[in-house]
Design a protein around this motif. Sequence first.
Motif, short mmCIF file in Angstrom:
data_model
loop_
_atom_site.label_atom_id
_atom_site.label_comp_id
_atom_site.label_asym_id
_atom_site.label_seq_id
_atom_site.Cartn_x
_atom_site.Cartn_y
_atom_site.Cartn_z
N GLU A 84 -20.47 19.32 45.70
CA GLU A 84 -21.08 17.98 45.57
C GLU A 84 -20.12 17.00 44.90
OE1 GLU A 84 -24.80 18.75 43.53
OE2 GLU A 84 -25.38 20.06 45.20
N ASN A 106 -18.78 13.77 46.77
CA ASN A 106 -19.17 12.45 46.25
C ASN A 106 -17.97 11.55 45.98
OD1 ASN A 106 -21.87 12.87 46.39
ND2 ASN A 106 -22.03 13.73 44.32
N GLU A 163 -32.62 26.83 51.66
CA GLU A 163 -32.09 26.16 50.46
C GLU A 163 -30.59 25.89 50.62
OE1 GLU A 163 -32.26 27.49 46.00
OE2 GLU A 163 -34.14 27.97 47.05
N LYS A 186 -30.09 23.13 53.16
CA LYS A 186 -30.41 21.81 52.60
C LYS A 186 -29.27 21.31 51.72
CE LYS A 186 -33.63 18.66 51.21
NZ LYS A 186 -32.79 17.77 50.46
N LYS A 187 -28.70 22.24 50.93
CA LYS A 187 -27.59 21.84 50.05
C LYS A 187 -26.38 21.38 50.88
CE LYS A 187 -28.47 24.83 46.08
NZ LYS A 187 -28.01 26.10 45.52
N ASP A 233 -27.14 17.97 52.25
CA ASP A 233 -27.12 16.91 51.22
C ASP A 233 -25.72 16.34 51.00
OD1 ASP A 233 -29.81 16.96 50.86
OD2 ASP A 233 -29.77 18.22 49.06
N ASP A 290 -24.14 12.64 55.93
CA ASP A 290 -25.14 11.80 56.61
C ASP A 290 -25.47 12.31 58.02
OD1 ASP A 290 -24.84 9.84 54.48
OD2 ASP A 290 -22.95 9.29 55.46
N TYR A 348 -32.08 19.10 58.77
CA TYR A 348 -32.10 18.08 57.72
C TYR A 348 -31.26 16.84 58.04
CZ TYR A 348 -33.89 22.09 55.18
OH TYR A 348 -34.63 23.18 54.79
#
Length: 392
Positions: free
Chosen positions: A101, A105, A130, A133-134, A137, A140, A163
């Motif tokens: 992440e 980011n 899970e 999803k991570k 995240d 896009d 997702y």
Amino acid sequence: MFNKKTIEDIDVSGKKVLVRVDFNVPIKDGKVSDDTRIQAALPTIKYLMDHEATLILCSHLGRPKGEVKPEFSLEPVADHLGRILDRRVQFAEDCVGPVAEKVANQLNQGDVLLLENTRFHAGEKKNDPEMAKKLADLADVYVNDAFGTAHRAHASTVGVAQYLPSVAGFLMEKEIIYLGQAVADPARPFIAILGGAKISDKIGVIQNLLDRADQVLIGGGMANTFFKAQGYPIGDSLVEDEALQTARELLNLADNRLRLPVDVVIGDKFQADADQMIMSMGPIPDGWRILDIGPETISNFKKPISEARTVVWNGPMGVFEFPQFAKGTIGIAEIIAQSSATSIIGGGDSVAAVKQAGLADKITHISTGGGASLEMLEGKVLPGMAALADKD
Ligand code: AMP
């Protein structure tokens, strides 16, 4: 036919795009030793770069079994890709969680990032929601270009698509179009050539192709089980006794559409320097084993292959790793290369043989996926494909 959205159907400009690639490449002494799969992903990667996307690439490498094992790190692949693209490829030491992440980011528009091996997490192969999803995240948009793993329902190939807007990359599109068309709507005559070690790995493929192809030409170790099913003593040849009944059923079902070798090359041991003999198919002497198809078989197979408009080949005709038993495999590769048919080759060993013979550029489509291409030939829908958005 191919009815999925591709990267050309969506706007990727300024977006973070998570791309599942198949970078499962051989690594020797910390370096990529064969970058075929990386090269195959370049059209998608370059298109996304040209269209101002920020790239977050992910892949598995080898079989680390859900644990972090440094020998399966993708870091050497990031270096290799950076050299090919002539630009910096960042690397994140995890594919999900705080480390991934943080790096994701901090990306600037146009950056390229490769995440660490997805199979360092047990959730990958379990298609853990899970983990999916991570992964989602981080980005896009999701692009699946990993044809070689499209037959697996994993977190990074299927779960993640729940997702995010999810589309196919160019490699995925090309593979599905060639293999899908060959099976569903081939230009005829359609000739399938199947070889390799075992029938049991390819029963579904033989059944499906017997339904669809005009002829199925059989060579390699798998022919031995058919010979035994026909009642021939086959000496010390590789055979699958547990597949004999299936072989009998396939022979009954096939009538004359399934063609077996009429002569074989036998060896007195399973070694490169074995004594060899060519014999018409008949009882194989004790102590000898079938290691290749013979010259008459090559010339018999030549006619249907030369007259075909579609040829699909999976699996070598003999133990091509030993040069004196490679003539059948190379001979068939040469005939396919000379034919004007749309030719499609899948499976690591037949692809290796075609490359070894320097004939790769004479083949219409060389698949990057072994298991995935077999499942396509079996007529199955690949889960990694099914998960992507349909065209409007
Ligand atoms: P597959 O992965 O099923 O396509 O099998 C490929 C392997 O089959 C290669 O390593 C070949 O050496 C092996 N093979 C092909 N023909 C024979 C044969 N007649 N006897 C034993 N192994 C064979």
